[in-house]
Design a protein around this motif. Structure first.
Motif, short mmCIF file in Angstrom:
data_model
loop_
_atom_site.label_atom_id
_atom_site.label_comp_id
_atom_site.label_asym_id
_atom_site.label_seq_id
_atom_site.Cartn_x
_atom_site.Cartn_y
_atom_site.Cartn_z
N CYS A 4 0.87 -1.28 0.07
CA CYS A 4 0.22 0.03 0.17
C CYS A 4 0.93 1.30 0.07
O CYS A 4 0.39 2.17 -0.71
CB CYS A 4 -1.10 0.04 1.30
N ALA A 41 -3.01 3.98 -3.32
CA ALA A 41 -3.09 4.28 -1.75
C ALA A 41 -3.80 5.25 -1.54
O ALA A 41 -3.43 6.55 -2.11
CB ALA A 41 -1.54 4.16 -1.32
N CYS A 82 -7.97 3.65 -2.52
CA CYS A 82 -8.44 2.31 -2.88
C CYS A 82 -9.39 1.52 -2.12
O CYS A 82 -9.57 1.87 -0.84
CB CYS A 82 -7.13 1.45 -2.47
N GLN A 107 -8.62 -1.10 0.09
CA GLN A 107 -7.73 -0.52 1.31
C GLN A 107 -8.84 0.04 2.31
O GLN A 107 -8.71 -0.45 3.62
CB GLN A 107 -7.00 0.66 1.14
N ASP A 108 -9.98 0.60 1.99
CA ASP A 108 -11.02 1.06 2.68
C ASP A 108 -11.63 -0.24 3.43
O ASP A 108 -11.85 -0.23 4.74
CB ASP A 108 -11.93 2.01 2.07
N SER A 155 -10.91 -3.18 3.90
CA SER A 155 -9.90 -4.02 4.70
C SER A 155 -9.91 -3.38 6.23
O SER A 155 -9.78 -4.18 7.17
CB SER A 155 -8.60 -4.24 4.19
N TYR A 156 -10.06 -2.21 6.41
CA TYR A 156 -9.99 -1.67 7.53
C TYR A 156 -11.21 -1.85 8.26
O TYR A 156 -10.93 -2.12 9.67
CB TYR A 156 -9.72 -0.08 7.39
#
Length: 217
Positions: free
Chosen positions: A105, A111, A114, A117-118, A120-121
């Motif tokens: 990332c 990054a 994404c 990414q959002d 996965s948090y």
């Protein structure tokens, strides 16, 4: 046949009775009531693929979670978007998505904006249970202005459907199967159309890279 596009269906969303126009998907209807359901493959401008499975919700009409991007609302339907069953299903999908995804990332062009990414948090595990070797997929040039980083690809097929349905050029396809699946061009047909840049934009992760901006974002 009578027009039912303006008919209202009463259904239950997270314990509250709501109304929406007949024919709306669960995802669309939930969003109209301020509830965002995570998604990767869904895009309002493209056909529904239903292959990422991250949008699963619990329904009173199915013993297992269902995908909300393709299922339509109906009279008497009861949907839970945040029940234990729905959350567990989405967490499992996210864990599978991250098995072969690289932890790059900080150097990825996507990054900070994404979707993976959002989500996965919110839905991803804080550590991986996967101890086997990761599958390594190709990094290659798809055309004069587009590269693909196969390890980042989540095979949502947004780009494939975009080339089929919007640009009408159909250069992209999915090759291999299972966890080795990855987007590629047909042999001898590079992606080089007037809307190639939009193909990069529609990718929810950092798999498709515009060579004009690579390492410049």
């Amino acid at each position: 046949m009578s027009d039912t596009s303006n008919e209202l269906n009463s259904w239950n969303l997270n314990g509250e009775v709501v109304q929406n126009e007949s024919g709306m998907t669960i995802m669309e209807a939930a969003k109209a009531h301020g509830i965002e359901i995570p998604c990767f493959c869904y895009h309002p401008g493209l056909s529904i693929a239903g292959n990422c499975r991250i949008c699963m919700v619990e329904s009173n009409r199915s013993p297992k979670p269902i995908i909300s991007c393709s299922e339509r609302i109906a009279e008497g339907l009861e949907i839970q978007t945040d029940s234990e069953k729905a959350v567990d299903a989405r967490d499992s999908v996210m864990e599978f998505q991250l098995i072969n995804h690289p932890l790059d990332c900080p150097v990825c062009d996507k990054a900070g904006e994404c979707v993976l990414q959002d989500h996965s948090y919110e839905h991803g595990p804080d550590r991986s249970r996967f101890v086997e070797d990761k599958n390594i997929r190709h990094t290659k040039e798809l055309g004069p202005t587009i590269d693909i980083w196969g390890n980042r690809c989540i095979v949502c097929t947004r780009c494939v459907r975009f080339c089929d349905e919007i640009s009408g050029t159909s250069e992209l396809c999915v090759v291999e199967r299972g966890d080795r699946s990855v987007v590629d061009v047909f042999p001898g047909i590079p992606i080089d159309n007037a809307m190639a840049g939009n193909t990069v934009d529609i990718c929810p992760v950092g798999a498709l890279i515009s060579t004009d901006f690579k390492y410049e974002a």
